[in-house]
Design an enzyme around this catalytic site. Structure first.
Site, PDB file in Angstrom:
ATOM      1  N   GLU A 257       0.890  -1.179   0.000  1.00 32.29           N
ATOM      2  CA  GLU A 257       0.000   0.000   0.000  1.00 32.29           C
ATOM      3  C   GLU A 257       0.911   1.207   0.000  1.00 32.29           C
ATOM      4  O   GLU A 257       1.596   1.456   0.996  1.00 32.29           O
ATOM      5  CB  GLU A 257      -0.865   0.029   1.262  1.00 32.29           C
ATOM      6  N   CYS A 290      -1.868   9.557   3.074  1.00 29.47           N
ATOM      7  CA  CYS A 290      -1.655   8.985   1.744  1.00 29.47           C
ATOM      8  C   CYS A 290      -2.865   9.193   0.837  1.00 29.47           C
ATOM      9  O   CYS A 290      -2.736   9.322  -0.370  1.00 29.47           O
ATOM     10  CB  CYS A 290      -1.328   7.506   1.861  1.00 29.47           C
TER      11      CYS A 290
HETATM   12  P1  NAD Z   1       8.998   4.251   4.001  1.00 28.45           P
HETATM   13  O1  NAD Z   1       8.781   3.424   2.803  1.00 28.45           O
HETATM   14  O2  NAD Z   1      10.237   5.045   4.120  1.00 28.45           O
HETATM   15  O3  NAD Z   1       8.975   3.335   5.311  1.00 28.45           O
HETATM   16  C1  NAD Z   1       7.863   2.510   5.611  1.00 28.45           C
HETATM   17  C2  NAD Z   1       8.324   1.358   6.470  1.00 28.45           C
HETATM   18  O4  NAD Z   1       9.184   0.531   5.700  1.00 28.45           O
HETATM   19  C3  NAD Z   1       9.133   1.759   7.693  1.00 28.45           C
HETATM   20  O5  NAD Z   1       8.790   0.911   8.760  1.00 28.45           O
HETATM   21  C4  NAD Z   1      10.555   1.535   7.251  1.00 28.45           C
HETATM   22  O6  NAD Z   1      11.429   1.272   8.315  1.00 28.45           O
HETATM   23  C5  NAD Z   1      10.393   0.306   6.386  1.00 28.45           C
HETATM   24  N1  NAD Z   1      11.417   0.104   5.365  1.00 28.45           N
HETATM   25  C6  NAD Z   1      12.058   1.043   4.633  1.00 28.45           C
HETATM   26  N2  NAD Z   1      12.934   0.452   3.791  1.00 28.45           N
HETATM   27  C7  NAD Z   1      12.825  -0.883   3.992  1.00 28.45           C
HETATM   28  C8  NAD Z   1      13.461  -2.025   3.415  1.00 28.45           C
HETATM   29  N3  NAD Z   1      14.391  -1.894   2.479  1.00 28.45           N
HETATM   30  N4  NAD Z   1      13.113  -3.240   3.844  1.00 28.45           N
HETATM   31  C9  NAD Z   1      12.168  -3.384   4.781  1.00 28.45           C
HETATM   32  N5  NAD Z   1      11.541  -2.353   5.382  1.00 28.45           N
HETATM   33  C10 NAD Z   1      11.861  -1.114   4.972  1.00 28.45           C
HETATM   34  O7  NAD Z   1       7.694   5.159   4.152  1.00 28.45           O
HETATM   35  P2  NAD Z   1       7.389   6.259   5.254  1.00 28.45           P
HETATM   36  O8  NAD Z   1       8.175   7.479   4.932  1.00 28.45           O
HETATM   37  O9  NAD Z   1       7.482   5.653   6.619  1.00 28.45           O
HETATM   38  O10 NAD Z   1       5.837   6.528   5.004  1.00 28.45           O
HETATM   39  C11 NAD Z   1       5.362   7.440   4.090  1.00 28.45           C
HETATM   40  C12 NAD Z   1       4.857   6.760   2.849  1.00 28.45           C
HETATM   41  O11 NAD Z   1       3.872   5.789   3.186  1.00 28.45           O
HETATM   42  C13 NAD Z   1       4.175   7.730   1.908  1.00 28.45           C
HETATM   43  O12 NAD Z   1       4.551   7.451   0.584  1.00 28.45           O
HETATM   44  C14 NAD Z   1       2.694   7.424   2.115  1.00 28.45           C
HETATM   45  O13 NAD Z   1       1.856   7.778   1.056  1.00 28.45           O
HETATM   46  C15 NAD Z   1       2.738   5.958   2.322  1.00 28.45           C
HETATM   47  N6  NAD Z   1       1.506   5.480   2.954  1.00 28.45           N
HETATM   48  C16 NAD Z   1       0.632   4.717   2.211  1.00 28.45           C
HETATM   49  C17 NAD Z   1      -0.555   4.282   2.785  1.00 28.45           C
HETATM   50  C18 NAD Z   1      -1.532   3.439   1.996  1.00 28.45           C
HETATM   51  O14 NAD Z   1      -2.430   2.876   2.601  1.00 28.45           O
HETATM   52  N7  NAD Z   1      -1.390   3.327   0.687  1.00 28.45           N
HETATM   53  C19 NAD Z   1      -0.858   4.617   4.101  1.00 28.45           C
HETATM   54  C20 NAD Z   1       0.034   5.399   4.811  1.00 28.45           C
HETATM   55  C21 NAD Z   1       1.227   5.829   4.232  1.00 28.45           C
END
Ligand code: NAD
Length: 491
Positions: A257, A290
């Site tokens: 997501e 998001c």
């Molecule tokens: P991010 O992708 O930087 O991190 C999300 C999670 O993934 C964190 O827990 C992070 O530690 C982990 N992560 C990062 N790299 C990883 C890897 N290589 N392997 C495993 N885990 C890893 O995102 P963010 O900055 O925390 O959140 C913001 C983003 O999330 C925005 O793009 C937002 O739109 C999106 N978001 C989407 C939804 C949805 O339902 N579609 C909901 C909320 C947020």
């Protein structure tokens, strides 16, 4: 790690991982600060590594046979008990989440935390209601069995930590898969409370594990572990790409997501005032949502009326401490994020876009040191501009006009994202036609954020892979088997 528990807003929060029913530490930690006041150190949290990941997956694997062997109703009973514990602790969770993430305390108390309990109850009930498909064909009796798949890794972003953790782990647990939850490093605390509550609710050891730490470290180790059988991720497209590679190596299904750049379309027959009020509401939670409709697409014939009302409603926003009742826009999560958001606006200015409102970090309480950003409106020089095509994830909206419905749809569908859309119209026919034409997983007409938990939820384009919500998530977490038995045994 020193000090395994800290006091956060009067609530005791463990700073350690929760693995196999025990709290375990890590040799190093990371500092978790409050976005309300960046000098405020809330906790030093255990920084998980490859060993932590291996231990957590091992605990989930050990718990799997017992959890999978329970009847669906027994598992549902556990989820309901966990929901009861959550319902009894709404205020504590809300205060911790508010300090850790900066979300409005008012909305956390009124709906967000309770929504966590509702997520658990929803999946408990859906799993119980689910009936196996059984039918006859070609002289055989066919039956579709939903086998629990195995340990599931659930990875969440920082912007809605509590809501998303419960939304994503509930179907995994209901389907019979133990979970390893890794919250984001910028807002890790409510997941730790969830582990305490799982223990209080009597969830068997190893069924819910929580590991803390960075995505590239413990997160990457978790998704690379071949014992993991499902990965449910919410976050950015960038991280999803690397998680997808790990999932592909182990041939493991994963859902993602991801980000959004939703259109908010105002057709000429819309209730313009209601649309403008909703558009100004896209600054809520400092735009760190998001699903937000961040591209305002307005019929040229109603633009003037729309903008007059939009500015009027935006003027009513109160930037401030998210614990205050009057506040409507809180801080951004982290100085790096503030810099990122401002970087988009600066580049837009340099690229010839017009910043017609805001465009700077905001002074709150007489200080410019905080993490607040002014509600910002940009008129882009063209639809190709970065500010139109990329998710900013802050209080920054763009506004563009269109001449007719087909241009509105073309603009709506002109980014690589496809998570959500909002349409304002007074015509039922246009609601159906334009709504269905917007390329997005969820489209709301004349409303926003109303969610039925049984509906599919997910993104098109780079906004995601797979669907969560209702039975869609239960199916994702199951290994489906078709069992075909010859009805007349051979004589
Ligand atoms: P991010 O992708 O930087 O991190 C999300 C999670 O993934 C964190 O827990 C992070 O530690 C982990 N992560 C990062 N790299 C990883 C890897 N290589 N392997 C495993 N885990 C890893 O995102 P963010 O900055 O925390 O959140 C913001 C983003 O999330 C925005 O793009 C937002 O739109 C999106 N978001 C989407 C939804 C949805 O339902 N579609 C909901 C909320 C947020």
């Amino acid at each position: 790690m020193s000090g395994a528990r800290v006091d956060v807003a009067g609530t005791s929060v463990s700073t350690e991982h929760y693995v196999g029913g025990h709290r375990i530490g890590s040799p190093s930690g990371f500092v978790d600060r409050s976005p309300i006041d960046w000098s405020w150190e809330l906790a030093e949290v255990a920084r998980g590594d490859a060993d932590t990941a291996a231990a957590a997956v091992g605990a989930a694997e050990a718990a799997f046979p017992g959890w999978a062997a329970l009847s669906v109703a027994e598992r549902a009973g556990h989820l309901h008990r966990l929901a009861d514990v959550i319902d009894a602790n709404v205020d504590d969770i809300a205060r911790v989440e508010c300090l850790d993430m900066g979300m409005m305390l008012r909305s956390l108390r009124a709906r967000v935390i309770a929504r966590g309990a509702a997520n658990l109850r929803n999946y408990a009930d859906l799993a119980v209601e689910h009936e196996e498909r059984v039918w006859s064909s070609k002289g055989t009796r066919n039956r579709v069995i939903h086998h629990p798949a195995g340990p599931a890794v659930v990875i969440t972003p920082w912007n809605a930590p509590w809501m998303l953790a419960t939304w994503k782990l509930a179907p995994a647990l209901a389907a019979g898969n133990p979970v390893i939850l890794k919250p984001a490093e910028w807002s890790p605390l409510s997941a730790s409370l969830l582990a305490d509550m799982a223990e209080e609710a009597g969830l068997p050891a190893g069924v819910l594990n929580v590991v803390q730490g960075f995505g590239e470290e413990v997160g990457a180790a978790l998704v690379a572990d071949p014992r993991v059988r499902r990965i449910s991720f919410t976050g950015s497209p960038e991280a999803a790409r690397s998680i997808g590679v790990a999932a592909a190596r182990n041939i493991v299904p994963f859902t993602a997501e991801l980000g959004g750049k939703g259109p908010l379309i105002v057709l000429d027959d819309a209730d313009v005032d209601a649309a403008a009020r909703k558009a100004a509401g896209q600054y809520d939670d400092a735009g760190q949502v998001c699903l937000a409709g961040t591209r305002l697409l307005v019929d040229a014939s109603v633009e003037e009326r729309f903008l007059e009302a939009f500015h009027r409603y935006t003027d009513e926003h109160v930037l401030g401490d998210p614990r205050d009742e009057a506040t409507t826009v809180g801080p951004l999560i982290h100085p790096d994020h503030l810099e990122r958001v401002h970087g988009f606006v600066e580049r837009a200015r340099d690229a010839g876009d017009r910043i017609v409102r805001g465009g700077r970090p905001a002074e709150v309480g007489g200080s410019g040191d905080g993490l607040w950003y002014e509600p910002t409106l940009v008129v882009p020089a063209s639809n190709e501009q970065e500010i139109v095509q990329h998710e900013v994830f802050g209080p920054v909206l763009t506004v563009q006009t269109f001449e007719d419905e087909s241009e509105a749809i073309a603009l709506a569908n002109s980014t690589p994202y496809g998570l959500s859309g909002i349409v304002y119209t007074s015509s039922r026919e246009r609601a159906e036609r334009v709504g269905a034409a917007v390329r997005a997983g969820t489209v709301w007409v004349n409303t926003f954020l109303v969610r039925d938990l049984t509906a599919p939820f997910g993104g098109m384009g780079i906004s995601g892979i797979g669907r969560e919500g209702g039975r869609y998530a239960l199916e994702f977490h199951a290994d489906l088997q078709t069992l075909q038995i010859l009805e007349e045994p051979p004589s």
